[in-house]
Enzyme design. Structure first.
Site, PDB file in Angstrom:
ATOM      1  N   THR A 176       0.607  -1.092   0.121  1.00  0.00           N
ATOM      2  CA  THR A 176       0.031   0.200   0.092  1.00  0.00           C
ATOM      3  C   THR A 176       0.902   1.207   0.096  1.00  0.00           C
ATOM      4  OG1 THR A 176       0.270  -0.189   2.397  1.00  0.00           O
ATOM      5  CG2 THR A 176      -2.007  -1.060   1.226  1.00  0.00           C
ATOM      6  N   GLU A 319      -5.954  -3.410   0.427  1.00  0.00           N
ATOM      7  CA  GLU A 319      -6.332  -4.523   1.358  1.00  0.00           C
ATOM      8  C   GLU A 319      -7.620  -5.136   1.215  1.00  0.00           C
ATOM      9  OE1 GLU A 319      -5.292  -1.236   1.795  1.00  0.00           O
ATOM     10  OE2 GLU A 319      -4.128  -1.302   3.775  1.00  0.00           O
ATOM     11  N   LYS A 427     -12.251  17.804  13.572  1.00  0.00           N
ATOM     12  CA  LYS A 427     -12.893  17.444  14.636  1.00  0.00           C
ATOM     13  C   LYS A 427     -13.242  18.864  15.273  1.00  0.00           C
ATOM     14  CE  LYS A 427     -11.535  12.895  15.107  1.00  0.00           C
ATOM     15  NZ  LYS A 427     -10.436  11.708  15.647  1.00  0.00           N
ATOM     16  N   TRP A 432     -18.038  15.941  13.835  1.00  0.00           N
ATOM     17  CA  TRP A 432     -16.974  15.922  12.925  1.00  0.00           C
ATOM     18  C   TRP A 432     -17.154  16.647  11.474  1.00  0.00           C
ATOM     19  CZ3 TRP A 432     -16.065   9.678  12.245  1.00  0.00           C
ATOM     20  CH2 TRP A 432     -15.361   9.368  13.367  1.00  0.00           C
TER      21      TRP A 432
END
Lengths: 531, 531
Positions: A176, A319, A427, A432
């Site tokens: 990755t 993944e 945040k 959020w």
């Protein structure tokens, strides 16, 4: 008590055996980066893979050894995959767009013994050689002069019996290109790859039949070209590879070869849209356009929908082999308004059988699929990672869930919508703010070419958004105009506390915004509101 | 070394979990044999399956026990499958069209502990009860009065955690209605069923997307309705069940529910053709018609092709879960002449990934795929039988090949063509005459309703063909006219030595010609040519 059916391990080479037996004459076309095309077919790929398996054995390669590639898409690259896997070794695709130290780290960590590479990357290979501790053999796929891949195959027997074994044995290694820390290797298995390929051919994912002509414009080093080289032999479709991503090349190939299915990141489609707008023309026989890698702007989706090309917005990650969701049409598509269709297509689609998704809150509790409750997105399934290569720790929690690092909501109909990367979310006062939604809204403002929203420390709210904007050439857009535009699109408390114009924004090797660099750069930045 | 992906066993209940999670609101419609319809959805099927799992545990059922059904297609029958499998037991579908002694043999051989049955089969159940040694619980799906299936579920908790375990564990038991010997049980596994279902949804097999509306007209006791009840939850399509096979009912359901995909044996389509010809109308939204079970006459294929319904001629058997081949369109379909399309569609199609086919000669040597070389058809794959239930011997040879009992040729493009059943082939002078081709040619002769060709002993040629013909009502067709018709269609040495008119021909419980009975009946028949 076990059942009465046959033991038939899900080994990758059975994909190629099937294509050779049932669809041997179906073509594989390669457009080379130096220009020119070559043509072979599934029977040819199978024959050359057997020759390569013999050649690799002759080089002393053993079961489980790693064979690396540094290459774009073409038939020899495909042969290198199947030939390596067929003799029991592990094919390791390396992203040539990474920085030298990452490339060296990856090749040494993987302990690659052979490196196949494109002539275009010969300078990289020359630079890297002194640092590659384990590579014994360098073979160029398309040398301008001297011996290369074809010479390695020359004289090798076309007979070879693929190495058999457990279906959980590893077959492929992909690192990755993370934005933090060292790259990590995902070790695909025969079983995971075959199940993923079986899922991909279904109508609501890639919809590959034997009539399809598939052109993966996503590189083979990018999560195995999203698995297309393994799904194509199941369908027995024709495959068109191109090592050249110029819009004109893609356009000409699409028409010349009758491409019906293609897949790429949004950047490629932006180029195609500009090319067609400038030169006229259409998309020929194109039926399904899969967009992934990063979110597609609604304008892009609409552009293709208006031209009767079905757009499937997919989501996945290395993944996950990589398919996590895809955007097949819902059953009530015909009854939906144009706006609803656009809205739905802009989301990330639904999970195919074999992928379980859920979003959790900060305490780890599952959140409802109500289209409102956002949280960290987790995944489970037979083609989802369990453990990174050579890592001691598992990549999953006690219940087997893999944390994707994305923040998402799931709608009541199962449609998943990415709202942000977990580490990019801003945040503010315990709530959020999605940096991606802010960026998407800003890019819709006339005069804005690109935008990045990052959270900057704020004494009262913990973090508040800072918006960095690259103007379009010649634009005189102002911060006020952008704020005005944003205020119609996002909640008032989401509005950035400051808007700064910049010349350019940093990107990762795969074209994503490099937020870590921006956060680092603006770590001590003082927002006016913090004064 | 094993790879780094997750351990996620291919258990059947994950199919239903997926449908409930991703497609919970998609409808399941049931038309009952007594008339009337009920509607539920995938969430409802899952909820009721959990209630049934609780109920079966309460009845004392244990992992691996067998639960039988004697029923047509409807949602409760579907719940009985998933509920039984979900609590670790084995669902055993029995064909109610078998003779009493076969039914009793099968239920006793399987040691069924529970029998779920339709009210329509209550008389059969009453007759059989004294002979069923192991059945402890009889539950009617749709009782006219008294307690039944719904009462069994009433009050049961909707919470249940499916029994987990090895993916090779058995889940379903289907007996073959062989024409010789005792019926034999095929024990499907979780893994074999899930892989088969994944293969079925692909475009070139059933092509099921979430937009599809699938109506399996093949009964659920006939090789699990060809696997459709397991494939449908992968796609998340709507399913329409009917326990009533009257053409009018099928026609009305097709239009009312917007059926896009359906599958049945040729007899059903004959009825539909006659109904539409007599009453007018069309096939609504029907896109794909899968015909299997026995060969479809070319006239039937053309009938639907002319009405823009794609016909997929499939081949399979209970021992193959059952899909062995299917008739997806080839890539050059558009360029083919009408006659070539008809010819191709009349063949049995190609093997999907997961099925390996070959034909062998009498010495067991593989024959070429040249469209000419006929031989016994063998199969291998993860959903092909390895061993019949409770049999000591394997059902495969040393290399794992299962002998299908069919005689076939394989064409260079991979298309398989059944030419006969191995035991029905007529062996004349060391060469093979296909009884099926003779019959198909004879049925094309005006005035012929049905025909059966059997080999009869001949002193010189070993066997020669005898053709038994049922005339259409009122026809005055003669043996000479039939011979004349045949001589344009088959080789001269294939022409039957004698043609006899009969009132009717014997059939198996599943509607196939009972050739064993005919061979027995005409064993000592003297052909004129043998005199």
């Amino acid at each position: 008590m076990l059942g009465g059916m046959q033991d038939w391990p899900l080994r990758i080479m059975r994909l190629l055996d099937h294509a050779e037996r049932e669809h041997g004459q179906r073509e594989i076309v390669s457009r080379w980066s130096a220009g020119g095309e070559t043509r072979t077919n599934w029977a040819g790929i199978a024959r050359d893979s057997r020759r390569l398996a013999n050649a690799l054995e002759r080089l002393g390669l053993r079961r489980g050894d790693r064979v690396a590639t540094l290459a774009m898409n073409h038939s020899r690259h495909l042969v290198s995959w199947y030939g390596t896997i067929g003799m029991g070794a592990i094919i390791h695709t390396i992203n040539p767009r990474l920085f030298d130290e990452q490339l060296a780290y990856i090749a040494n960590h993987a302990e690659d013994r052979v490196l196949f590479y494109d002539a275009a990357f010969a300078p990289v290979v020359e630079r890297l050689k002194p640092q590659l501790a384990t590579v014994e053999h360098y073979v160029c796929f398309d040398p301008v002069a001297g011996d290369g891949f074809e010479e390695l195959l020359a004289g090798q027997s076309e007979n070879y019996r693929w190495v058999e074994g457990d279906e959980r044995e590893p077959a492929m290694l992909c690192y990755t290109s993370g934005t933090t820390g060292s790259p990590k290797g995902v070790l695909y298995e025969h079983r995971s790859t075959v199940l993923h390929a079986m899922a991909e051919v279904q109508p609501d994912v890639f919809g590959l039949s034997r009539r399809a002509v598939a052109m993966p414009i996503v590189p083979m080093f990018h999560a195995a070209a999203w698995g297309l080289p393994f799904a194509a032999p199941i369908a027995g479709c024709k495959v068109v590879f191109t090592a050249d991503y110029q819009p004109k090349t893609i356009y000409d190939l699409m028409h010349q070869e009758g491409v019906t299915h293609t897949a790429a990141v949004p950047t490629v489609w932006l180029g195609m849209m500009q090319y067609v707008d400038a030169n006229g023309g259409d998309f020929g026989k194109l039926e399904l356009l899969t967009i992934g890698g990063s979110a597609a702007p609604p304008a892009m989706i609409e552009y293709f929908m208006k031209r009767d090309v079905q757009v499937s917005h997919a989501w996945g990650m290395t993944e996950m082999s990589p398919i996590g969701t895809s955007g097949g049409l819902p059953h009530d598509w015909e009854e939906m308004s144009w706006e609803d269709r656009l809205d739905l297509t802009a989301k990330q689609g639904r999970a195919p059988f074999g992928v379980e998704l859920r979003v959790i809150d900060e305490q780890g509790n599952p959140r409802p699929c109500d289209g409102q409750s956002s949280g960290r997105l987790q995944a489970r399934g037979p083609w989802v990672i369990h453990q990174y290569f050579k890592e001691e720790q598992k990549a999953v929690d006690e219940e087997g869930w893999f944390d994707t690092g994305d923040v998402a909501v799931i709608h009541p109909d199962g449609t998943m919508q990415i709202t942000d990367r977990a580490k990019d979310v801003i945040k503010s006062g315990g709530e959020w703010i999605s940096s991606i939604e802010l960026e998407n809204a800003a890019v819709g403002c006339p005069g804005v070419a690109e935008a990045a929203a990052v959270g900057v420390h704020h004494p009262k709210w913990d973090e508040r958004p800072l918006l960095l904007v690259v103007k379009k050439p010649g634009s005189d857009v102002t911060p006020e105009a952008i704020l005005q535009h944003l205020s119609n699109q996002v909640a008032k408390w989401w509005l950035p506390d400051e808007i700064l114009f910049v010349e350019s924004l940093p990107h990762t090797a795969t074209g994503k915004l490099l937020k870590t660099a921006l956060r680092e750069q603006y770590k001590t930045h003082k927002l006016p509101s913090a004064a």
